[in-house]
Design a protein around this motif. Sequence first.
Motif, short mmCIF file in Angstrom:
data_model
loop_
_atom_site.label_atom_id
_atom_site.label_comp_id
_atom_site.label_asym_id
_atom_site.label_seq_id
_atom_site.Cartn_x
_atom_site.Cartn_y
_atom_site.Cartn_z
N TYR A 385 0.84 -1.21 0.00
CA TYR A 385 0.00 0.00 0.00
C TYR A 385 0.87 1.25 0.00
CZ TYR A 385 -3.00 3.70 1.87
OH TYR A 385 -3.65 4.89 2.08
N HIS A 418 -4.15 7.30 -3.26
CA HIS A 418 -4.46 6.42 -4.39
C HIS A 418 -5.69 6.98 -5.11
CE1 HIS A 418 -1.86 3.73 -2.10
NE2 HIS A 418 -1.79 2.93 -3.16
N TRP A 422 -7.17 1.94 -2.90
CA TRP A 422 -6.48 0.69 -2.68
C TRP A 422 -7.46 -0.37 -2.12
CZ3 TRP A 422 -1.83 -1.75 -3.23
CH2 TRP A 422 -1.55 -2.83 -2.40
#
Length: 566
Positions: A385, A418, A422
């Motif tokens: 991540y 993101h 994610w």
Amino acid sequence: MAEFLDPGLPRSERLTEALDRTPTGVPLARLLGALDPRSLDDFDLAEVAAGFTRMSGWAHAGLAAVAVELARRQGMGPRLDPRAPRGRGSGLTSQRVAAMTLSARLKRSPQDTAALIREGADFAGALAETGAALRQGRISVPAARVIAARLGDQVAWVSGPVQDYVLPRAPHSTVAQVRVDLERALLRVDPEHAQDRRDTARAARRVTHPRALPDQMAEMHLVLPAEHAIGIDTALHGAARSARAAGDPRTLDQLRTDTLVDCVLTGTPATALAAAGASPAATPGYLPGPRDTEAPPSEAASGADAPTSTPSGVGRAGTRDPRTHVLVTVPLSTLIGRDDSPADLAGFGPIDATTARALAQGGVWRRLVTDDLSGTVLDVGRTTYRPPAALADHVRHRDRTCTFPGCPVPAHHCDLDHTEDWAPAPDDPHPPGTTSHTNLGPTCPRHHRAKHHARFTLQQPEPGTHDWTDPTGHTYRTRPGTDHPTQHLTGPRRLRTPPPDTPPDPPAPAISPDTPPSGVPSDSSTSGAPRGAAAPHTPAPRPPAPRSPAPRPPAPHASDDDPPPY
């Protein structure tokens, strides 16, 4: 109402196009007055707000024209007092008398009404194109005032080319972006007097006296060189984050404030309290770097790499170690002295070549090249991540600031978000996003929260291009790592075409035949910054401007007191 609407357009576009096509002034006032906000949908309400903003520009241009006309009237001239000592004037001018007159009538400060008079003169003279854009509603009142405040005291051969550079981009830019464009254009049009302007501005550095706020609070403003301001801000931010990581319950804003107060009022050396076992949060004046990895000041000063010279303001009694992470982008041609192209100070904007070279001395440098040559990892898929350091650096240097339209928060103060989540919500039909340069972008905490907890959506059609859609349905495209203005993808048809790219450098004033042009073209660049990095940049060379008298000290202008970026 029907007279303004075009029946040939789709119903959803009729009001938007009517607002855009109606001339600013009485016609637009009639249209706006005929609308009932309660009957409009969210999308059209945003367009009506833009229409009222255009009307405010029309009204301000008229107000400035009336103010300067009043200052020209004979009744505004000062009277001669026969009792006054011979040769000693009152210091009053017709402009000051008119400013005081308008101050009483408009319930505004004399400084603000004096600025109105100056703006009226500028909009009727050297800055007539800016005045016309304001009257037509093409630029906002704050943007026009910033242009007038910066160019009103410049000579015509400087203000004209700078205005030509800035004005086409101003309708697509925030006030902060207009300021950056002004500084960049001034450095390119008149680089020879950049140091004179800088010295004049630095002579006016100051700390204001407290101004009362409700509930026994007060505010103070600091006006100081940009590199010092960025250094102080970075140090306070790093200290606050370190204290939060150590468990301090105070907010970041409270910690920044308390650290500054402790540093100024106590002057207690950080090492003395650290030796007694005090935590960073309880150490007055302790200003670690953002990652809290620097050695204490006493250890740093005694090491082999201790500085051999003391810059101005460093090493005086009661001061802390001023070294912080300050990022500066410096073109190679500027660094080696081939030309004086402006550099970029992260969190501020353009700075002149002399200041950039001074900041570069003693800095820690990082060379940034294209990804194929550097081997930077740009995609780690779904393996992690948190992006690796090289990928995080690449994204932050690519985008430079928060990706939200007009947000100036520097990338190193942002979260790496993101674009495609994610871990999507259970009802989200989109697949999980990857940790890659095509799905990452810096987003400040405020806009990061808006993306996840309000009806804002974000897409990244290509790396570094970010499309934000707000809850009303308006979509804006930003390219924060470039000079491209924000593009309104869903606005009036006139605005859907891409805004003007970065215009060519402002033309240099004419030079005499016996003045040889200077500057050598360069085909490569490196970047460097004290403890940071910068993006490559290779500007075209240009001949020097002719010498002219040093600029006059700028007259005081009414401040518009923009809120801090974070």
